[in-house]
Design a protein around this motif. Structure first.
Motif, PDB file in Angstrom:
ATOM      1  N   LEU A 103       0.756  -1.272   0.142  1.00  0.00           N
ATOM      2  CA  LEU A 103      -0.031   0.096  -0.059  1.00  0.00           C
ATOM      3  C   LEU A 103       1.038   1.269  -0.019  1.00  0.00           C
ATOM      4  O   LEU A 103       0.715   2.117  -0.526  1.00  0.00           O
ATOM      5  N   ALA A 104       1.952   1.351   0.825  1.00  0.00           N
ATOM      6  CA  ALA A 104       2.543   2.397   0.946  1.00  0.00           C
ATOM      7  C   ALA A 104       3.453   2.595  -0.531  1.00  0.00           C
ATOM      8  O   ALA A 104       3.612   3.860  -1.088  1.00  0.00           O
ATOM      9  N   ALA A 105       3.877   1.574  -1.186  1.00  0.00           N
ATOM     10  CA  ALA A 105       4.522   1.627  -2.367  1.00  0.00           C
ATOM     11  C   ALA A 105       3.406   2.352  -3.429  1.00  0.00           C
ATOM     12  O   ALA A 105       3.837   3.073  -4.224  1.00  0.00           O
ATOM     13  N   GLY A 106       2.135   1.777  -3.220  1.00  0.00           N
ATOM     14  CA  GLY A 106       1.352   2.349  -4.246  1.00  0.00           C
ATOM     15  C   GLY A 106       1.326   3.597  -4.224  1.00  0.00           C
ATOM     16  O   GLY A 106       0.809   4.641  -5.049  1.00  0.00           O
ATOM     17  N   ALA A 165       3.280   5.753  -2.581  1.00  0.00           N
ATOM     18  CA  ALA A 165       4.489   6.418  -3.249  1.00  0.00           C
ATOM     19  C   ALA A 165       4.433   6.822  -4.914  1.00  0.00           C
ATOM     20  O   ALA A 165       5.133   7.914  -5.272  1.00  0.00           O
ATOM     21  N   ALA A 166       3.764   6.000  -5.670  1.00  0.00           N
ATOM     22  CA  ALA A 166       4.046   5.937  -6.781  1.00  0.00           C
ATOM     23  C   ALA A 166       2.740   6.784  -7.431  1.00  0.00           C
ATOM     24  O   ALA A 166       2.878   7.157  -8.683  1.00  0.00           O
ATOM     25  N   ALA A 167       1.909   7.326  -6.703  1.00  0.00           N
ATOM     26  CA  ALA A 167       0.977   8.048  -7.215  1.00  0.00           C
ATOM     27  C   ALA A 167       1.429   9.852  -6.998  1.00  0.00           C
ATOM     28  O   ALA A 167       1.887  10.210  -6.291  1.00  0.00           O
ATOM     29  N   GLY A 168       0.655  10.375  -8.344  1.00  0.00           N
ATOM     30  CA  GLY A 168       0.802  11.804  -8.216  1.00  0.00           C
ATOM     31  C   GLY A 168       0.372  12.359  -9.731  1.00  0.00           C
ATOM     32  O   GLY A 168       0.286  11.337 -10.602  1.00  0.00           O
ATOM     33  N   PRO A 169       0.330  13.454  -9.763  1.00  0.00           N
ATOM     34  CA  PRO A 169      -0.177  14.030 -11.230  1.00  0.00           C
ATOM     35  C   PRO A 169       0.824  13.698 -12.117  1.00  0.00           C
ATOM     36  O   PRO A 169       1.985  13.708 -12.182  1.00  0.00           O
ATOM     37  N   ASP A 186       1.337   2.232 -13.107  1.00  0.00           N
ATOM     38  CA  ASP A 186       2.395   2.850 -12.114  1.00  0.00           C
ATOM     39  C   ASP A 186       2.358   2.047 -10.646  1.00  0.00           C
ATOM     40  O   ASP A 186       3.076   1.642 -10.203  1.00  0.00           O
ATOM     41  N   LEU A 187       0.903   2.568 -10.511  1.00  0.00           N
ATOM     42  CA  LEU A 187       0.566   2.215  -8.895  1.00  0.00           C
ATOM     43  C   LEU A 187       0.536   0.727  -8.792  1.00  0.00           C
ATOM     44  O   LEU A 187       0.826  -0.095  -7.829  1.00  0.00           O
ATOM     45  N   GLY A 228       0.513  -5.097 -12.284  1.00  0.00           N
ATOM     46  CA  GLY A 228       0.505  -4.409 -13.647  1.00  0.00           C
ATOM     47  C   GLY A 228       1.931  -3.909 -14.148  1.00  0.00           C
ATOM     48  O   GLY A 228       2.702  -3.977 -13.511  1.00  0.00           O
ATOM     49  N   ARG A 229       1.687  -3.309 -15.463  1.00  0.00           N
ATOM     50  CA  ARG A 229       2.949  -2.693 -16.040  1.00  0.00           C
ATOM     51  C   ARG A 229       2.882  -1.198 -16.016  1.00  0.00           C
ATOM     52  O   ARG A 229       1.850  -0.397 -16.227  1.00  0.00           O
ATOM     53  N   PRO A 230       4.058  -0.808 -15.659  1.00  0.00           N
ATOM     54  CA  PRO A 230       4.275   0.735 -15.491  1.00  0.00           C
ATOM     55  C   PRO A 230       3.918   1.543 -16.797  1.00  0.00           C
ATOM     56  O   PRO A 230       3.910   0.815 -17.997  1.00  0.00           O
ATOM     57  N   GLY A 231       3.475   2.595 -16.796  1.00  0.00           N
ATOM     58  CA  GLY A 231       3.365   3.405 -17.938  1.00  0.00           C
ATOM     59  C   GLY A 231       2.092   3.370 -18.625  1.00  0.00           C
ATOM     60  O   GLY A 231       1.857   3.756 -19.701  1.00  0.00           O
ATOM     61  N   ARG A 232       1.028   2.555 -17.837  1.00  0.00           N
ATOM     62  CA  ARG A 232      -0.122   2.286 -18.844  1.00  0.00           C
ATOM     63  C   ARG A 232      -1.383   2.948 -18.011  1.00  0.00           C
ATOM     64  O   ARG A 232      -1.250   2.887 -16.942  1.00  0.00           O
ATOM     65  N   GLY A 233      -2.420   3.055 -18.640  1.00  0.00           N
ATOM     66  CA  GLY A 233      -3.738   3.198 -17.924  1.00  0.00           C
ATOM     67  C   GLY A 233      -3.844   4.788 -17.944  1.00  0.00           C
ATOM     68  O   GLY A 233      -2.981   5.596 -18.388  1.00  0.00           O
ATOM     69  N   TYR A 234      -5.021   5.054 -17.231  1.00  0.00           N
ATOM     70  CA  TYR A 234      -5.426   6.272 -17.073  1.00  0.00           C
ATOM     71  C   TYR A 234      -4.341   7.390 -16.067  1.00  0.00           C
ATOM     72  O   TYR A 234      -3.797   6.927 -15.248  1.00  0.00           O
ATOM     73  N   LYS A 235      -4.150   8.360 -16.713  1.00  0.00           N
ATOM     74  CA  LYS A 235      -3.261   9.436 -16.199  1.00  0.00           C
ATOM     75  C   LYS A 235      -3.834  10.130 -14.862  1.00  0.00           C
ATOM     76  O   LYS A 235      -4.910  10.798 -14.964  1.00  0.00           O
ATOM     77  N   LEU A 236      -3.025  10.169 -13.925  1.00  0.00           N
ATOM     78  CA  LEU A 236      -3.777  10.779 -12.756  1.00  0.00           C
ATOM     79  C   LEU A 236      -3.765  12.468 -12.915  1.00  0.00           C
ATOM     80  O   LEU A 236      -2.815  12.857 -13.362  1.00  0.00           O
ATOM     81  N   GLN A 237      -4.758  12.885 -12.262  1.00  0.00           N
ATOM     82  CA  GLN A 237      -4.812  14.614 -12.173  1.00  0.00           C
ATOM     83  C   GLN A 237      -5.198  14.830 -10.901  1.00  0.00           C
ATOM     84  O   GLN A 237      -6.053  14.020 -10.191  1.00  0.00           O
ATOM     85  N   PRO A 238      -4.779  16.008 -10.199  1.00  0.00           N
ATOM     86  CA  PRO A 238      -5.214  16.586  -9.093  1.00  0.00           C
ATOM     87  C   PRO A 238      -6.703  16.712  -9.091  1.00  0.00           C
ATOM     88  O   PRO A 238      -7.487  16.922  -9.780  1.00  0.00           O
ATOM     89  N   GLY A 239      -7.407  16.329  -7.813  1.00  0.00           N
ATOM     90  CA  GLY A 239      -8.682  16.330  -7.509  1.00  0.00           C
ATOM     91  C   GLY A 239      -9.205  14.971  -7.725  1.00  0.00           C
ATOM     92  O   GLY A 239     -10.236  14.624  -7.348  1.00  0.00           O
TER      93      GLY A 239
END
Length: 264
Positions: free
Chosen positions: A137-140, A142-146, A152-153, A191-202
């Motif tokens: 959970l902590a690793a996920g 840490a990988a999160a952000g805009p 990546d998560l 999962g594989r990094p660099g794939r899927g929905y791109k996170l955004q603030p909010g």
């Protein structure tokens, strides 16, 4: 549906997150040897109503459950890992208990889960499982952000769980949330990094690594809700709600200091 919350709604999410975390810590303190799961459910109901909040579970009736859930908290014991429906069971020394709670307050939902051992009996393998889910959970987080992507998560979570030697089930995982409990995007625990929905603030996300000691196969209990390990092995589950901010990720489901809890 994917919701992006404005500053006002994010403030409400912070309040909801604290409520969820504090209820979970209160239930953890009360979950002693001899405590009945139905007592935990009733105490949770009382705290939710006292806060003038709304349970996300009581009338919840998705395709994977049989009828409305009908309770205020998920109580999963030992081989039960997800959607544990409270029933007439008194906790025993050494039980591995997972409490999972989602609540709506002022129109915004927060969701969190904790796993812990009941009583005083040492259970090194169970403690290792709980630790693995907390580290994942902590690793996920840490990988999160805009600008990060869902993959990546998932990759960060899955790497920790796989390195610890646990099989990973991808049927159930993390998810978006906001005005409702379960939204897109779905966040599998590998999962594989660099794939899927791109996170955004909010954006609000619930990340929830969960594992079973020796299998990735689930079976549904007779209650039509509780998901258990197919082999009867023990399980563990950790979950936080996070908000994506301009600077990274904010954990919303950390308890207040007075509750005596600790976070990832």
């Amino acid at each position: 549906m994917i919701e992006i919350l404005n500053a006002t709604a994010l403030g409400r999410a912070q309040t909801t997150g604290k409520l969820v975390a504090d209820i979970l810590q209160s239930m953890k303190r009360r979950a002693t040897v001899g405590t009945n799961l139905l007592e935990i459910d009733e105490w949770t109901k009382e705290m939710i109503l006292e806060a003038r909040a709304t349970s996300c579970y009581v009338g919840y009736e998705p395709s994977f459950g049989r009828g409305p859930f009908g309770h205020y908290i998920c109580t999963s014991v030992n081989d039960a890992v997800l959607h544990g429906r409270p029933h007439d069971y008194a906790l025993a020394d050494g039980d591995l208990l997972t409490l999972d709670l989602a609540v709506s307050l002022e129109g915004v939902v927060a969701d969190s889960a904790i796993s812990f051992l009941v009583g005083e009996t040492a259970q090194p393998e169970s403690l290792a499982m709980i630790d693995a889910t907390e580290r994942a959970l902590a690793a996920g987080i840490a990988a999160a952000g805009p600008g990060a992507r869902i993959g990546d998560l998932s990759h960060a979570i899955g790497t920790v769980l796989s390195d610890a030697g646990y099989p990973i089930n991808t049927q159930f995982g993390g998810h978006g949330l906001g005005s409702t409990m379960h939204q897109d995007p779905h966040i599998v625990n590998t999962g594989r990094p660099g794939r899927g929905y791109k996170l955004q603030p909010g954006l609000l996300l619930a990340l929830e690594p969960w594992i079973m000691a020796d299998t990735d196969e689930l079976v549904t209990a007779e209650d039509g809700w509780t998901l258990k390990s197919a082999t009867g092995c023990r399980t563990a589950h950790s979950e936080h709600t996070i908000a994506i901010t301009e600077d990274g990720a904010e954990i919303l489901t950390l308890p207040t200091r007075s509750s005596g809890g600790s976070g990832v």
